[in-house]
Enzyme design. Structure first.
Site, PDB file in Angstrom:
ATOM      1  N   GLY A  10       0.806  -1.209   0.000  1.00 20.66           N
ATOM      2  CA  GLY A  10       0.000   0.000   0.000  1.00 20.66           C
ATOM      3  C   GLY A  10       0.840   1.259   0.000  1.00 20.66           C
ATOM      4  O   GLY A  10       0.416   2.309  -0.498  1.00 20.66           O
ATOM      5  N   ASN A  11       2.062   1.165   0.529  1.00 24.19           N
ATOM      6  CA  ASN A  11       2.946   2.328   0.555  1.00 24.19           C
ATOM      7  C   ASN A  11       3.514   2.654  -0.827  1.00 24.19           C
ATOM      8  O   ASN A  11       4.082   3.723  -1.029  1.00 24.19           O
ATOM      9  CB  ASN A  11       4.089   2.092   1.548  1.00 24.19           C
ATOM     10  CG  ASN A  11       3.609   2.185   2.988  1.00 24.19           C
ATOM     11  OD1 ASN A  11       2.931   3.129   3.354  1.00 24.19           O
ATOM     12  ND2 ASN A  11       3.935   1.196   3.794  1.00 24.19           N
ATOM     13  N   LYS A 128      -1.905  -4.791  13.226  1.00 27.10           N
ATOM     14  CA  LYS A 128      -1.745  -4.317  11.845  1.00 27.10           C
ATOM     15  C   LYS A 128      -1.751  -2.794  11.795  1.00 27.10           C
ATOM     16  O   LYS A 128      -2.754  -2.150  12.110  1.00 27.10           O
ATOM     17  CB  LYS A 128      -2.881  -4.864  10.983  1.00 27.10           C
ATOM     18  CG  LYS A 128      -2.886  -4.356   9.547  1.00 27.10           C
ATOM     19  CD  LYS A 128      -1.664  -4.803   8.784  1.00 27.10           C
ATOM     20  CE  LYS A 128      -1.725  -4.334   7.331  1.00 27.10           C
ATOM     21  NZ  LYS A 128      -0.487  -4.665   6.602  1.00 27.10           N
ATOM     22  N   LYS A 213      -1.714  -8.205   3.846  1.00 18.56           N
ATOM     23  CA  LYS A 213      -1.831  -8.529   2.420  1.00 18.56           C
ATOM     24  C   LYS A 213      -0.822  -9.583   1.976  1.00 18.56           C
ATOM     25  O   LYS A 213      -1.084 -10.346   1.050  1.00 18.56           O
ATOM     26  CB  LYS A 213      -1.736  -7.266   1.572  1.00 18.56           C
ATOM     27  CG  LYS A 213      -0.356  -6.647   1.417  1.00 18.56           C
ATOM     28  CD  LYS A 213       0.300  -7.002   0.095  1.00 18.56           C
ATOM     29  CE  LYS A 213       1.594  -6.264  -0.128  1.00 18.56           C
ATOM     30  NZ  LYS A 213       2.557  -6.178   0.955  1.00 18.56           N
ATOM     31  N   LYS A 275       6.423 -10.395   5.743  1.00 20.51           N
ATOM     32  CA  LYS A 275       6.788 -10.780   4.385  1.00 20.51           C
ATOM     33  C   LYS A 275       7.570 -12.098   4.405  1.00 20.51           C
ATOM     34  O   LYS A 275       7.309 -12.996   3.602  1.00 20.51           O
ATOM     35  CB  LYS A 275       7.610  -9.675   3.715  1.00 20.51           C
ATOM     36  CG  LYS A 275       6.885  -8.339   3.622  1.00 20.51           C
ATOM     37  CD  LYS A 275       7.741  -7.289   2.948  1.00 20.51           C
ATOM     38  CE  LYS A 275       7.128  -5.907   3.103  1.00 20.51           C
ATOM     39  NZ  LYS A 275       5.727  -5.827   2.688  1.00 20.51           N
TER      40      LYS A 275
END
Length: 312
Positions: A10-11, A128, A213, A275
């Site tokens: 999103g960044n 989150k 995500k 991640k």
């Protein structure tokens, strides 16, 4: 043809200190979709996922400011709103880029519901990060005045944190598979998907949370039998001792080595840790590789010339 799931953060849509406007997001996507178009042109079967942490957080702030006039929506509905708006911008920008190259491809943005466990401990321990960064002083004021949970985010400031349960299933998976098999470039599981729980009757209902995500991308990659999961981030590699004088890029990481480095605390909770965990989850379940790299190096990483490769 190699089927890959590419997870965009999103960044990547809103960089630090940029105004979070639709125009800025669309401008940033021009470079992102150019790289994605390169991969499609090279023959990769691309499935795109994206984050929404900054965007859904900003929406929650907007609704909090206006709550005296309009009642705020629950977080799952805001997840759906950002999934739709970001998916629209990605689809339009990517389609325009493909048309400029003389490539005609079918694109579809699939509004995606992700099943979670109503008893997931993530509901009791929000983790989150969403929305803008705040100073420590402002963060404490927000905790006191609004009841938000605020946490320091990887040395960049304080952010609101919300529940982030583990994704278990994708409700629209059959439709997503049908689209992919028909040659459609699919955008799915945006923002980690819309979190829902199954009731004893078999019906589902939304719950207030934001799913990570990368975890949702790993699940989707497994369910569609992807050849690789590619997680894009702000650096070319994952690192040992990141940010220190003795930092070292990780080029290849086995499952055992990955779990060992996590235990040793090498990856920050608010950034690289989910991640790495998501990559390890995909590799251990699918038996295929995952790649962590920057957008600019994604093509090289898929050729084994850059990025961190997590292997079985």
């Amino acid at each position: 043809m190699k089927r890959i799931v590419i997870a965009i953060g999103g960044n990547a849509l809103n960089k630090p200190n940029e105004k979070p406007t639709a125009e800025v997001m669309q401008r940033n996507l021009l470079s992102t979709t150019s790289y994605l178009a390169d991969l499609i042109e090279e023959g990769y079967e691309v499935v795109i996922t994206h984050g929404n942490g900054p965007q859904v957080g900003n929406l929650l702030v907007q609704q909090d400011i206006a709550k005296g006039t309009f009642p705020p929506f629950p977080i799952d509905v805001n997840d759906a709103m950002t999934q739709g708006s970001i998916g629209y911008l990605i689809a339009q920008t990517l389609n325009n880029e493909l048309l400029k190259r003389g490539l005609k491809k079918s694109l579809a943005c699939m509004l995606t519901q992700i099943v979670v466990d109503s008893n997931d401990p993530g509901f009791q321990h929000p983790s989150k990060p969403v929305g803008p960064f705040y100073s420590e002083e402002t963060a404490r004021e927000l905790e006191e005045s609004k009841g938000w949970t605020m946490k320091e985010d990887a040395g960049r400031g304080y952010r609101r944190v919300v529940p982030s349960p583990i994704p278990l299933d994708v409700l629209e998976i059959d439709a997503i598979k049908t689209l992919i098999d028909a040659g459609t470039v699919v955008i799915a599981a945006g923002g980690g998907g819309i979190p829902v729980v199954r009731e004893p009757s078999g019906l589902v209902k939304g719950v207030e949370a934001v799913i990570d995500k990368d975890r949702a991308s790993a699940l989707l990659a497994k369910l569609i039998d992807a050849d690789a999961l590619v997680i894009l981030t702000g650096v070319d590699f994952a690192y040992i001792n990141f940010g220190k004088e003795n930092q070292k890029a990780i080029t290849v990481l086995s499952l055992d080595e990955g779990y060992k480095l996590i235990k040793e605390g090498h990856f920050a909770k608010g950034s690289m840790l989910p991640k790495i965990e998501s990559a390890l989850d995909f590799v251990s379940n699918a038996g295929r590789e995952a790649i962590i790299t920057s957008l600019e190096k994604v093509d090289l990483a898929l050729k084994g010339e850059s990025g961190t490769r997590i292997i079985p």
